[in-house]
Design a protein around this motif. Structure first.
Motif, PDB file in Angstrom:
ATOM      1  N   CYS A 537      -0.148  -2.915   5.778  1.00 55.01           N
ATOM      2  CA  CYS A 537      -0.891  -1.870   5.055  1.00 55.01           C
ATOM      3  C   CYS A 537      -2.359  -2.261   4.928  1.00 55.01           C
ATOM      4  CB  CYS A 537      -0.297  -1.644   3.667  1.00 55.01           C
ATOM      5  SG  CYS A 537      -1.274  -0.482   2.688  1.00 55.01           S
ATOM      6  N   PRO A 538      -3.281  -1.501   5.527  1.00 56.41           N
ATOM      7  CA  PRO A 538      -4.693  -1.893   5.483  1.00 56.41           C
ATOM      8  C   PRO A 538      -5.270  -1.811   4.073  1.00 56.41           C
ATOM      9  CG  PRO A 538      -4.342  -0.029   6.991  1.00 56.41           C
ATOM     10  CD  PRO A 538      -3.071  -0.247   6.263  1.00 56.41           C
ATOM     11  N   LYS A 540      -3.482  -2.579   1.368  1.00 53.05           N
ATOM     12  CA  LYS A 540      -2.654  -3.437   0.504  1.00 53.05           C
ATOM     13  C   LYS A 540      -2.083  -2.647  -0.669  1.00 53.05           C
ATOM     14  CE  LYS A 540      -4.169  -8.069   1.491  1.00 53.05           C
ATOM     15  NZ  LYS A 540      -3.594  -9.299   1.040  1.00 53.05           N
TER      16      LYS A 540
ATOM     17  N   ARG B  40      -7.008  -5.233   3.274  1.00 52.63           N
ATOM     18  CA  ARG B  40      -6.333  -6.212   4.123  1.00 52.63           C
ATOM     19  C   ARG B  40      -7.346  -6.960   4.977  1.00 52.63           C
ATOM     20  NH1 ARG B  40      -4.365  -6.796   9.349  1.00 52.63           N
ATOM     21  NH2 ARG B  40      -2.241  -7.621   9.567  1.00 52.63           N
ATOM     22  N   GLU B  41      -8.284  -6.214   5.576  1.00 52.91           N
ATOM     23  CA  GLU B  41      -9.257  -6.849   6.471  1.00 52.91           C
ATOM     24  C   GLU B  41     -10.243  -7.711   5.691  1.00 52.91           C
ATOM     25  OE1 GLU B  41      -7.115  -5.831   9.263  1.00 52.91           O
ATOM     26  OE2 GLU B  41      -7.462  -4.293   7.763  1.00 52.91           O
ATOM     27  N   ALA B  43      -9.528  -9.376   3.009  1.00 55.49           N
ATOM     28  CA  ALA B  43      -8.806 -10.616   2.703  1.00 55.49           C
ATOM     29  C   ALA B  43      -8.724 -11.509   3.941  1.00 55.49           C
ATOM     30  CB  ALA B  43      -7.403 -10.290   2.198  1.00 55.49           C
ATOM     31  N   PHE B  44      -8.464 -10.897   5.077  1.00 55.14           N
ATOM     32  CA  PHE B  44      -8.352 -11.673   6.312  1.00 55.14           C
ATOM     33  C   PHE B  44      -9.694 -12.325   6.645  1.00 55.14           C
ATOM     34  CE2 PHE B  44      -8.333 -12.433  10.846  1.00 55.14           C
ATOM     35  CZ  PHE B  44      -7.053 -12.904  11.084  1.00 55.14           C
TER      36      PHE B  44
END
Lengths: 703, 227
Positions: A537-538, A540, B40-41, B43-44
Motif C-alpha cells: 500500500c503506497p 500505508k 511507503r516511498e 519510508a523507503f
C-alpha cells in the motif's frame, strides 16, 4: 471469556497480539471459545510451548479434550469450503503431548472463606472445581464411585481416553488443593449446607439408560449401554458370548460396539432404526467402528425379546423413513408385516440416557428428568444451589460439560461475592460469511493430514488408544493450512487511502473491491491475511487485524541486530526466514550450528510480510549481506515469491545507487521444492566474506 | 493523475548534502498513487538514505519524515509549521506543484524536489504508468475518437498517420502503438471515418499565455447589490 483472572490476561494478550482481529467461526463454535486460530498458528510456527499456553488459558483439561472432543470447531472451519477442515483436535493433541502438558504443575491459593461443594466429578464438576480453586475458594468434590472422572472414567472407553490422562488431571486438581471425597454419594443437599458449604454445584451426569419399553427387556443377556460401559471401564470383563447386538446410533452405541469387539465378541451388529445419515454418532466413530468389523443394520428396531436355549431371540421390525420430526430428522415408521427373528448372545441397549436426580434434592426437574436451571446463571430453584453438565442438558459432549463447569464457577463466584452476574460480554465482533466461489478458486488446495491410527487388527485386541500423534512435520504442515479467518487486512485509515487501487490489483485472492461510492473495501470474511497489500500500500493505509505478525519482524530484527552487535562476529549476515513450518529457526538454523557464526536469523511469519525497509535496516545496522529464505513449495499462500522478488529488486536498485554490490542481497528457496539450500548458502556466505575483505582493503588503501 | 518518478538516490544525496536536518515530505495524492512519493516511498527513501549514510562518510544527516494529504494546497501544510522550524530543508516528494506550494508556504526554508514530475497519465496495470494528456489547453479528443495524438503520437501530429507507421507500430519505438492507427481503428468502429478526411490546421501555441490561470469565480463589483 468470563473469568476475571484469565479475562485480564486474555485482554492483555488480545491487545498485544490480536489488535482488531475478528473472532473466527471455530472459536465461536467451541463451547469453551478457545482461541483456536491462535494456537493453530503457533503450531504452524513450531512454537508448541506457546501453543500449549494458549490452549491452557481457554481449557482446564486440554489433554482430555485432545482425545475426546467432538470438535464442533472443525465443523465450523471455513477451510472445509475449500477442501477439508483443519484437524484442530489432533493439532491440540500434538500441542498437549509435545508441549509437555503433563509436566505443568498448577498451584492455587485460598483467598476466599466460603466453602463450595461440587457434587459429581465428571468433566463439569472437575472444571468447576478447577476454576473455583483458581478464584481462591476452598472446594470439595463429592463422588459416588471410587474414582473421580464421572463419564470420563466410566463412560468413555480407554481406547478413546486413556485413564492416565484423567489421573493426571485429577492429580493436578489435588495439587491445587481441591478436597476429594470419593465413595461418597450425596443424599441430601441440606446436609451439605449444614456442613458449612455456602454454594453447591450439582453435576451428577446422566447415567440412567433409557428403556426401550418392549417385552423381554429384562431377560438375561440384555444389558444397557451405560451399565455395560461402566463395567468395562471399571475393569470388569462382562461375558458377551459370540454374537452381540447393540441397539442405537449414538456415540454410546459406537462405544459399546467397539468395546464388545475388544472383549472378544465374534460378531457385533448395530441395530439402528433410521439410516446412516441420521446417526447421531460422530462420523469418525462410525468409520472406525466399521473398520474394526462392526456390522450395521439400518432401518430395523427390536419389538420383543425372549431368552431361548441360552440365546436371545430378538423379534425385529423393518422401518421406513417418514416425515421429518421436530428435530429435522426423518421419523422412522414401522413397515407392516415385516417382523423377523434374529438370534444373539447378548443385546446392549444404547438408545439414550437421562439423569437420575434424588427427590431429596428438592430440585425442580424438567424434560427428560433434567434439572431446570437459568441458562445464564445456572441457578436452580434453590438458593445457592447451581447445576450443570449432563444433569441439566441431558447427554452432551465433554467440552460442553467443561464449559458448563466453568460457567458455574464464575456464576458461583458472582453469587458468593454478592454481585450481579457479569455475563459474557459480546464486545468483540465475530467473523461471519461464507467464502465466495472466486475466493475459494484462488486459495491453494492442500490436503488435510490425518493423524496416524493404529491398524484395525491391532486395535481390536486391546483397549490401547486408537489414534496416534502427529509427528512434528505433519502437525506443522496441517496447522499451516489454516486460513487465518478474521486476522486479515483492513483499511485502517480510510482518510489516508488514496484509492490508488494497488490492493485491488495485486490481491492474489481478488478480495478488495470498489464500492459504489468509490471507496475500497476489503471484506474481512474473504481476506486470507497474506499481508501482501499491507506491504505494498503506497499510502500505508492498510493494516493487518492482527498487527503482531508484522510488528514481530521489527522486534526480531532489532533483537538480532543487538545480539549481533554484542557478539561482534564478522561478517554480519542477516537472514529473513519464513518461520512457518519451523523453517527459519528449525531446518535452516541447523545448517550452521557448527561454526558459522555471523549469520543471524530473523524469523518472519511469511516472507510476504517483509518490507524493503526491513532489509535496508539490516544494512544500515552493519549487515554485510542479507538473504531472504522462503519455505518454498510448502507455502500455503499465493504469489509470495513474486512479491518478495519485487521488493528485493527495489532494494537492490537502492543498494547499487549507494555503491553496494547487488549480490549482497540474495533470496533462497522462494519457490523450490526441497528446502536444502546448504550449498547456495555456503556460496553466499563465501562471497559476502570476500566482499567484506575487499572493502576493508579498499578502506586501508584510501587511508 | 500526475505521474512522477523518484529521483535517483545519488541525486537526492547530492542535493541534500549541505543540510543536516532533512524533512522528507510525502504527498498523499497523485504521487502516492503512482508510487513515487507516498508514505511507503517516503519510508523507503528514509531507510535507503540511512543506509547510504552508514556506508559512506560524507556528511551526517538527521532525517525525519511526514506525509500530508496533499501538498498543492496551503491548508494541508499548516500541520508542518512546527516541524519546519526544526529542520534545515524539506525534500518534497510531491510533484512540481507541491514543491512550489511548499516553498511559497514556507519562504524561509530551502525546499528540494525529490521526484521528477513526468506526465499526466494512468496506470496501465500495477506498476506501469502511461502518459495520456499534455495539458495543451485546446482539447481535440472529439475529433480523434478519444485518443490524444498530442501525447500518444511521438511527433504529436494533428493529421496522421505519418509515413513512419508500420504494422500499427511507431517507427520511433516498435513496441509502441501508432496513435493514428488507433484513432483510425476506433473511428472506423464508431462509423466516424469521415473525421479522418478532414484537415486540422496546425495550432498556434503562441496564443497561450504562460503561466496559465483559470478564474472560475465571477467578478462581482462591490456595492452592486444596492438596488
Amino acid at each position: 471469556m468470563d473469568n476475571e483472572v484469565t479475562n485480564y490476561q486474555n485482554n492483555r494478550m488480545r491487545e498485544a497480539s490480536h489488535g482488531r482481529s475478528l473472532i473466527p467461526p471455530c472459536q465461536v463454535a467451541c463451547p469453551l471459545h478457545m482461541e483456536i486460530g491462535e494456537y493453530v498458528d503457533l503450531v504452524a510456527q513450531g512454537k508448541v510451548l506457546e501453543a500449549l499456553q494458549v490452549i491452557r488459558e481457554g481449557n482446564p483439561f486440554p489433554s482430555i479434550c485432545a482425545y475426546v472432543c467432538t470438535h464442533p470447531c472443525e465443523d465450523a472451519c471455513r477451510r472445509s469450503q475449500v477442501d477439508k477442515s483443519i484437524a484442530i483436535r489432533a493439532l491440540k493433541r500434538f500441542a498437549v503431548e509435545f508441549g509437555g502438558d503433563r509436566m505443568i504443575e498448577l498451584e492455587a491459593e485460598t483467598v476466599q472463606s466460603e466453602k463450595v461443594a461440587v457434587v459429581g466429578s465428571g468433566p463439569a464438576g472437575l472444571a468447576c472445581a478447577y476454576y473455583l480453586r483458581k478464584l481462591g475458594y476452598p472446594v470439595a468434590i463429592f463422588e459416588a464411585y471410587s474414582e473421580l472422572g464421572g463419564m470420563l472414567r466410566v463412560g468413555i472407553p480407554q481406547y478413546r481416553l486413556p485413564r492416565e490422562v484423567v489421573d493426571t488431571e485429577v492429580q493436578r486438581l489435588i495439587h491445587m488443593g481441591v478436597e476429594i471425597k470419593t465413595n461418597t454419594r450425596v443424599i441430601s443437599i441440606d446436609l451439605l449446607l449444614d456442613m458449612g458449604y455456602k454454594a453447591v454445584f450439582i453435576t451428577v451426569g446422566a447415567h440412567q439408560s433409557l428403556r426401550m419399553g418392549i417385552e423381554g427387556e429384562e431377560s438375561p443377556g440384555v444389558i444397557d449401554g451405560a451399565t455395560f460401559l461402566r463395567e468395562v471401564n471399571l475393569g470388569l470383563k462382562p461375558s458377551l458370548g459370540e454374537e452381540v447386538a447393540v441397539v442405537g446410533g449414538g456415540n454410546v452405541a459406537m462405544d459399546a460396539a467397539r468395546a464388545a469387539v475388544r472383549l472378544g465378541a465374534d460378531k457385533v451388529s448395530i441395530l439402528y432404526r433410521r439410516s446412516r445419515t441420521e446417526m447421531p454418532a460422530s462420523p469418525d466413530e462410525i468409520e472406525q467402528a466399521l473398520e474394526e468389523g462392526v456390522e450395521t443394520m439400518f432401518l430395523v428396531a427390536p419389538t420383543k425379546m425372549k431368552r431361548e436355549n441360552g440365546r436371545l431371540s430378538v423379534t425385529c421390525v423393518r422401518m421406513e423413513l417418514g416425515e421429518p420430526d421436530a428435530g429435522g430428522r426423518r421419523r422412522p415408521v414401522p413397515i407392516e408385516d415385516s417382523e423377523h427373528n434374529m438370534e444373539f448372545d447378548t443385546l446392549i441397549t444404547a438408545i439414550g440416557q437421562a439423569p437420575q436426580i434424588s427427590e431429596d434434592f428438592r430440585l425442580r426437574l424438567g424434560r427428560g428428568s433434567t434439572i431446570q436451571v437459568d441458562p445464564v446463571t445456572l441457578t436452580t430453584n434453590r438458593t445457592g444451589i447451581f447445576a450443570g453438565g449432563d444433569a441439566v442438558t441431558g447427554p452432551a459432549t465433554v467440552t460442553q460439560a467443561l464449559a458448563s463447569g466453568r460457567q458455574a464457577a464464575f456464576r458461583i463466584n458472582d453469587y458468593l461475592r454478592h454481585r450481579y452476574p457479569s455475563v459474557d460480554k459480546e464486545a468483540e465482533e465475530t467473523l461471519s460469511g461464507e467464502l465466495l466461489p472466486k475466493t475459494i478458486e484462488t486459495i491453494r488446495k492442500i490436503e488435510r493430514l490425518e493423524p496416524p491410527l493404529l491398524p484395525p487388527e491391532a486395535r481390536t485386541k486391546e483397549f490401547k488408544p486408537v489414534e496416534l500423534i502427529y509427528n512434528w512435520e505433519a502437525a506443522v504442515d496441517e496447522a499451516r493450512r489454516c486460513l487465518r479467518c478474521g486476522m486479515g487486512a483492513e483499511i485502517m485509515f480510510q482518510d489516508k487511502c488514496a484509492t490508488c487501487l494497488t490492493c485491488l490489483r495485486i490481491c492474489p485472492y481478488h478480495v478488495p473491491y470498489l464500492d459504489e461510492g468509490g471507496t475500497i473495501q476489503i471484506p474481512a470474511d474473504q481476506c486470507q491475511a497474506c499481508g501482501i497489500c499491507v506491504a505494498e500500500c503506497p499510502a500505508k493505509a492498510i493494516v493487518l487485524r492482527k498487527p503482531y505478525d508484522r510488528r514481530h519482524i521489527d522486534e526480531e530484527l532489532e533483537h538480532a541486530l543487538k545480539s549481533a552487535a554484542e557478539s561482534k562476529s564478522k561478517p554480519l549476515i542477516i537472514g529473513f526466514c519464513c518461520q512457518y513450518g519451523l523453517f527459519g529457526t528449525g531446518a535452516l538454523a541447523s545448517l550452521w550450528r557448527e561454526g558459522k557464526a555471523g549469520i543471524w536469523i530473523v524469523p518472519v511469519l511469511c516472507v510476504a510480510k517483509l518490507e524493503g525497509g526491513h532489509i535496508l535496516r539490516a544494512f544500515e545496522m552493519g549487515a554485510e549481506g542479507v538473504f531472504v529464505a522462503g519455505c518454498g513449495e510448502r507455502c500455503s499462500r499465493e504469489n509470495t515469491a513474486f512479491w518478495v522478488l519485487q521488493r528485493v529488486e527495489e532494494v537492490r536498485r537502492a543498494l547499487s545507487q549507494i555503491g553496494l554490490e547487488q549480490e549482497r542481497l540474495q533470496t533462497f528457496n522462494l519457490r523450490a521444492a526441497d528446502g536444502d539450500i546448504t550449498e547456495a548458502l555456503d556460496n553466499f556466505t563465501g562471497r559476502i566474506g570476500g566482499l567484506c575483505l575487499a572493502s576493508v582493503m579498499k578502506q586501508e588503501v584510501k587511508s | 493523475m500526475i505521474v512522477a518518478e523518484q529521483k535517483s538516490l545519488e541525486e537526492i544525496r547530492r542535493i541534500i548534502a549541505p543540510y543536516e536536518k532533512v524533512l522528507l515530505l510525502g504527498c498523499g495524492t497523485c504521487v502516492t498513487v503512482c508510487g513515487a512519493g507516498g508514505e511507503r516511498e517516503v519510508a523507503f527513501l528514509n531507510s535507503a538514505l540511512r543506509v547510504a549514510q552508514a556506508k559512506s562518510d560524507d556528511g551526517v544527516h538527521n532525517f525525519s519524515e511526514y506525509t500530508v494529504k496533499r501538498q498543492c494546497d496551503f491548508e494541508f501544510l499548516d500541520v508542518l509549521v512546527d516541524k519546519v522550524n526544526e529542520v534545515d530543508t524539506i525534500l518534497s516528494l510531491g510533484c512540481g506543484i507541491g514543491v512550489q506550494v511548499v516553498a511559497e508556504r514556507f519562504p524561509d526554508i530551502p525546499i528540494l524536489p525529490g521526484v521528477n514530475t513526468s506526465f499526466m497519465g494512468m496506470a496501465k496495470e500495477w506498476g506501469v504508468w502511461d502518459e495520456r494528456c499534455a495539458a495543451c489547453g485546446d482539447c481535440r479528443l472529439a475529433e480523434t475518437a478519444g485518443i490524444c495524438p498530442i501525447t500518444r503520437c511521438t511527433k504529436g501530429i494533428l493529421n496522421g498517420p505519418c509515413a513512419g507507421t508500420k504494422n500499427g507500430k511507431c517507427e520511433a519505438n516498435k513496441d509502441m502503438d501508432c496513435a493514428w492507427i488507433l484513432i483510425y481503428k476506433r473511428l472506423e468502429r464508431l462509423h466516424q471515418l469521415e473525421k479522418m478526411r478532414r484537415y486540422y490546421p496546425p495550432r498556434n501555441f503562441r496564443v497561450i499565455p504562460r503561466p496559465r490561470r483559470i478564474v472560475m469565480k465571477a467578478d462581482i463589483e462591490q456595492g452592486e447589490d444596492n438596488g
